[in-house]
Design an enzyme around this catalytic site. Structure first.
Site, short mmCIF file in Angstrom:
data_model
loop_
_atom_site.label_atom_id
_atom_site.label_comp_id
_atom_site.label_asym_id
_atom_site.label_seq_id
_atom_site.Cartn_x
_atom_site.Cartn_y
_atom_site.Cartn_z
N ASP A 9 -15.41 -15.50 -42.67
CA ASP A 9 -14.88 -15.34 -41.08
C ASP A 9 -13.62 -14.39 -41.56
OD1 ASP A 9 -13.17 -16.38 -38.73
OD2 ASP A 9 -11.27 -16.22 -40.01
N ASP A 11 -10.84 -11.85 -39.09
CA ASP A 11 -9.56 -12.78 -39.12
C ASP A 11 -8.89 -12.95 -39.45
OD1 ASP A 11 -9.71 -10.18 -37.14
OD2 ASP A 11 -10.50 -11.36 -36.06
#
Length: 225
Positions: A9, A11
């Site tokens: 991922d 953020d």
């Protein structure tokens, strides 16, 4: 063929910030978006994301509105300034080292993020990651971004569908790999965390930290969020 697949991922995981929210704030800063109104809406959408109730269609329409009618040269200039002023200073040595460790091991690596491709493609480049699975933007016949999403957004269960489609395009599937690792900070990513063989709660929000403790998942803290 690489034996290991590593998914990140973006953020809150590789970056100690939300790149889409930060880009919106940057557009306010340079005068492309109305400050108070845009900030209120941006903060509201971000709160919805954290709570797991984000309306992706509405958010993408909102987030792209300040820039999607701008010219190519303008957009390239603002992207470079955003990278220099915001994204590059946010790169953390521990996150860069983690990516490099998997690169040195010969893993197949991808970033899988709900944030749209316009914002995240240049940031993936900062990490030296070629493969980006992001929410894609629809375009009209002239190639102009419309504010709609093209295909399945890379959000929640959509991340599984998008990863599977990406692997299929490479002539592979998840079961081809001896190990599949996914690093994420968010409960929004529970579907993909539960789908891989090696989930890693990374800088986890409290709810994900509790789930990781309950299930015995490893927890990694790259930086303070």
């Amino acid at each position: 063929m690489p034996r290991h697949l590593t998914l990140f991922d973006l953020d809150g995981t590789l970056l100690p910030t939300d790149s889409d929210h930060a880009f919106g704030e940057y557009l306010v800063r340079i005068g492309w978006a109305d400050g108070e109104a845009h900030r209120r809406a941006n903060d509201r959408f971000y709160a919805d994301y954290l709570a797991g109730r984000l309306d992706m269609d509405a958010y993408v329409d909102f987030a792209t509105a300040p820039w999607r009618r701008r010219g190519t040269a303008e957009l390239a200039d603002v992207t470079e300034r955003f990278l220099a002023d915001v994204a590059r200073p946010a790169l953390h040595p521990a996150a860069l080292a983690l990516v490099q460790r998997h690169r040195d091991a010969g893993d197949l690596i991808a970033i899988v993020t709900a944030t749209n491709e316009f914002v995240t493609r240049p940031i993936a480049g900062l990490f030296g990651i070629e493969h980006l699975i992001a929410t894609e933007l629809a375009r009209d016949g002239a190639g102009q971004v419309t504010g709609a999403i093209r295909g399945t957004p890379a959000f929640r269960d959509g991340k599984i569908a998008r990863v599977d489609a990406w692997l299929a395009a490479l002539g592979q599937q998840l079961s081809d790999f001896e190990r599949c690792t996914f690093y994420s900070d968010s409960t929004n990513d529970l579907p993909l965390l539960e789908h891989v063989s090696h989930p890693v709660a990374t800088n986890p929000v409290p709810a994900l930290a509790a789930i990781a403790a309950e299930r015995g998942w490893p927890v990694l803290h790259l930086f303070k969020t």
